[in-house]
Design an enzyme around this catalytic site. Structure first.
Site, mmCIF file in Angstrom:
data_model
loop_
_atom_site.group_PDB
_atom_site.id
_atom_site.type_symbol
_atom_site.label_atom_id
_atom_site.label_comp_id
_atom_site.label_asym_id
_atom_site.label_seq_id
_atom_site.Cartn_x
_atom_site.Cartn_y
_atom_site.Cartn_z
ATOM 1 N N SER A 91 0.853 -1.205 0.000
ATOM 2 C CA SER A 91 0.000 0.000 0.000
ATOM 3 C C SER A 91 0.880 1.242 0.000
ATOM 4 C CB SER A 91 -0.927 0.022 1.221
ATOM 5 O OG SER A 91 -1.742 -1.116 1.241
ATOM 6 N N ASN A 174 -6.147 -9.458 -7.102
ATOM 7 C CA ASN A 174 -6.181 -10.239 -5.866
ATOM 8 C C ASN A 174 -7.515 -10.926 -5.615
ATOM 9 O OD1 ASN A 174 -6.475 -7.281 -5.681
ATOM 10 N ND2 ASN A 174 -7.198 -7.687 -3.615
ATOM 11 N N GLN A 202 0.361 -10.014 -6.080
ATOM 12 C CA GLN A 202 -0.133 -11.404 -6.152
ATOM 13 C C GLN A 202 0.663 -12.280 -7.122
ATOM 14 O OE1 GLN A 202 -2.084 -12.483 -3.908
ATOM 15 N NE2 GLN A 202 -2.974 -10.582 -3.117
ATOM 16 N N SER A 222 4.761 -7.000 -1.628
ATOM 17 C CA SER A 222 4.598 -7.061 -0.182
ATOM 18 C C SER A 222 5.040 -8.442 0.297
ATOM 19 C CB SER A 222 3.111 -6.843 0.126
ATOM 20 O OG SER A 222 2.879 -7.007 1.487
ATOM 21 N N HIS A 224 4.460 -10.148 3.141
ATOM 22 C CA HIS A 224 3.583 -11.083 3.881
ATOM 23 C C HIS A 224 2.674 -11.881 2.950
ATOM 24 C CE1 HIS A 224 -0.415 -8.865 4.207
ATOM 25 N NE2 HIS A 224 0.361 -7.887 3.791
ATOM 26 N N THR A 263 14.035 4.520 9.779
ATOM 27 C CA THR A 263 14.994 3.422 9.953
ATOM 28 C C THR A 263 14.439 2.139 9.342
ATOM 29 O OG1 THR A 263 15.771 4.449 11.980
ATOM 30 C CG2 THR A 263 16.276 2.103 11.697
ATOM 31 N N CYS A 382 -22.989 -10.198 1.348
ATOM 32 C CA CYS A 382 -24.107 -10.470 0.427
ATOM 33 C C CYS A 382 -25.052 -9.280 0.316
ATOM 34 C CB CYS A 382 -24.876 -11.702 0.871
ATOM 35 S SG CYS A 382 -25.436 -11.607 2.567
#
Ligand code: PLP
Length: 437
Positions: A91, A174, A202, A222, A224, A263, A382
């Site tokens: 992001s 994604n 992705q 990214s 993770h 840092t 939904c």
């Protein structure tokens, strides 16, 4: 009388790693791989600010420089051509490239920059573009995808104008899993002398993206999402883009050539290298295994419930039977889709005999799966009025009754055929409660 101080409540978090689940939401996040954990632990207690000059700090600086070189090599290039910026995640990488290009273009050329992106991008791109547009910093064109969620390279190229400062198109979506032809998009964009950025979150852990060969000037990713640490991302930028536009950072500070202050997260960077090494060990075999699991899900569902076609919902003879469909490129297994992602829609086309028509609800499916310890994503609730409604489903113009029954399954390298079978059985049992088949 001074107001009575409230007692601070102790925050109790039960061990989040011990809960046994069948985790099928790996496009949201993945489990840290053991190799990354080992690499990170070594640095967790080190007093190693890479900008200081103690012996251990120098080592951490070497670690970061080595990690940057490793990532560039992985992307088929070197630091002579591209620069790695370590960020807090994709992001941030996305916002950094969009904002810095827009600001630098306006400053140097004195005209409002135009940015081209797509309607199916991650919210970090969509919201950043909207805020640039609302502030008058840039004008934005959102390219609409086709029915499968893919972005047409020629549509992108035809949207380019004389003040286009950047094109940003994601490598794969994604939610729907479709893979865009970024090499072709980059080629057309470059032919008009415009730089090209891709959000490769992705794709990065599944296929190597060779930046110069793929005509990519900037890439966000990214860790993770690739079995690495949370809170660490990368933005790789072509040096010519940095120098040509005179890019400036968005977070002030002297680190990372002042393009991203703060840092660096040394333990996470150590883990990042290990996660990429581990993820790309036997990658082809792992992708084949993912594809096999994906086919298994489709096969097992097909044994119980007819499989329909998304495009038929736009035809004159729209389906009338209850069925499931796989959103995204039609056969679902071409090189146009991610090997681990399935966006399934269970569609209620037939009323219960003699009963009032009730729509299908994906939150009920999710709840039933959760009760059995199965984690999937529904992207959008939904309820059509939900604020969380998926912009991707709107972008492919999915009718209400498709959106209501959508669930996303995203597999990891460690999912098994047995887990997948439990999922299909459980999801079918849940659907049966809501529609007959
Ligand atoms: N881009 C895409 C395509 C994503 O799927 C995600 C996360 O789901 C992001 C960006 C944001 O990544 P991060 O969580 O690192 O900010």
């Amino acid at each position: 009388m001074p107001p009575k101080k409230k007692e601070a409540k102790q925050l109790v978090i039960t061990d989040p790693c011990k809960q046994k689940v069948i985790y099928l939401d790996n496009n949201a996040t993945t489990k840290l791989c053991p190799e990354a954990k080992v690499a990170m632990v070594k640095w967790l207690e080190a007093r190693a600010n890479p900008s200081s000059d103690s012996v251990i700090s120098i080592k951490s600086r070497q670690l970061i420089d080595g990690a940057s070189k490793f990532m560039l090599k992985h992307c088929g290039t070197t630091d002579k051509k591209y620069t790695v910026l370590w960020t807090s995640g994709a992001s941030e990488s996305n916002c950094l490239i969009l904002r810095s290009v827009a600001e630098a273009f306006k400053l140097h050329k004195g005209i409002t920059p135009h940015i081209i992106t797509s309607a199916t991008e991650h919210k970090s791109i969509i919201q950043c573009c909207n805020s640039l547009q609302n502030a008058g910093t840039a004008s934005i064109t959102f390219i609409e995808p086709n029915a499968y969620g893919c972005v047409s390279p020629t549509l992108v190229a035809s949207a380019i104008t004389s003040n286009t400062a950047l094109v940003s198109i994601m490598a794969a979506n994604n939610e729907i899993g479709c893979i865009n032809n970024i090499k072709e998009i980059g080629k057309l964009v470059h032919s008009k002398e415009v730089p090209f950025h891709t959000d490769a979150v992705q794709v990065f852990g599944k296929y190597r993206i060779l930046l110069p060969k793929s005509n990519v000037d900037a890439l966000s990713m990214s860790f993770h999402k690739v079995y690495g640490p949370m809170g660490l991302g990368m933005l790789i930028i072509n040096n010519q883009l940095i120098e040509g536009y005179g890019l400036k950072g968005q977070i002030s500070g002297t680190q990372q050539k002042s393009l991203r202050g703060g840092t660096e997260n040394v333990p996470a960077i150590a883990g990042a290298v290990a996660s990429i090494q581990a993820t790309f060990n036997n990658r082809n075999e792992k992708n084949k295994k993912l594809l096999k699991l994906k086919k298994q899900i489709i096969y097992e569902l097909e044994q119980e419930l007819p499989r329909g076609s998304y495009k038929r919902y736009f035809a004159k003879d729209a389906p009338t039977e209850n069925e499931f469909i796989l959103l995204g490129p039609e056969d679902g297994f071409t090189n146009q889709t991610l090997p681990n992602t399935l966006l399934l829609a269970f569609v209620k086309n037939k009323e219960f005999e003699g009963k009032e028509f009730k729509r299908l609800c994906n939150t009920k499916i999710k709840t039933d799966l959760n009760k059995k310890g199965i984690i999937v994503s529904i992207g959008s609730a939904c309820s059509t009025s939900s604020e969380k409604a998926s912009h991707v489903l709107y972008a492919i113009k999915a009718p209400d009754k498709i959106r209501q029954g959508v669930i996303r399954v995203s597999l990891s390298d460690s999912n098994t055929p047995a887990e997948v079978s439990i999922f299909t059985k459980t999801v079918l049992a849940s659907i049966r409660k809501q529609m007959p088949f």
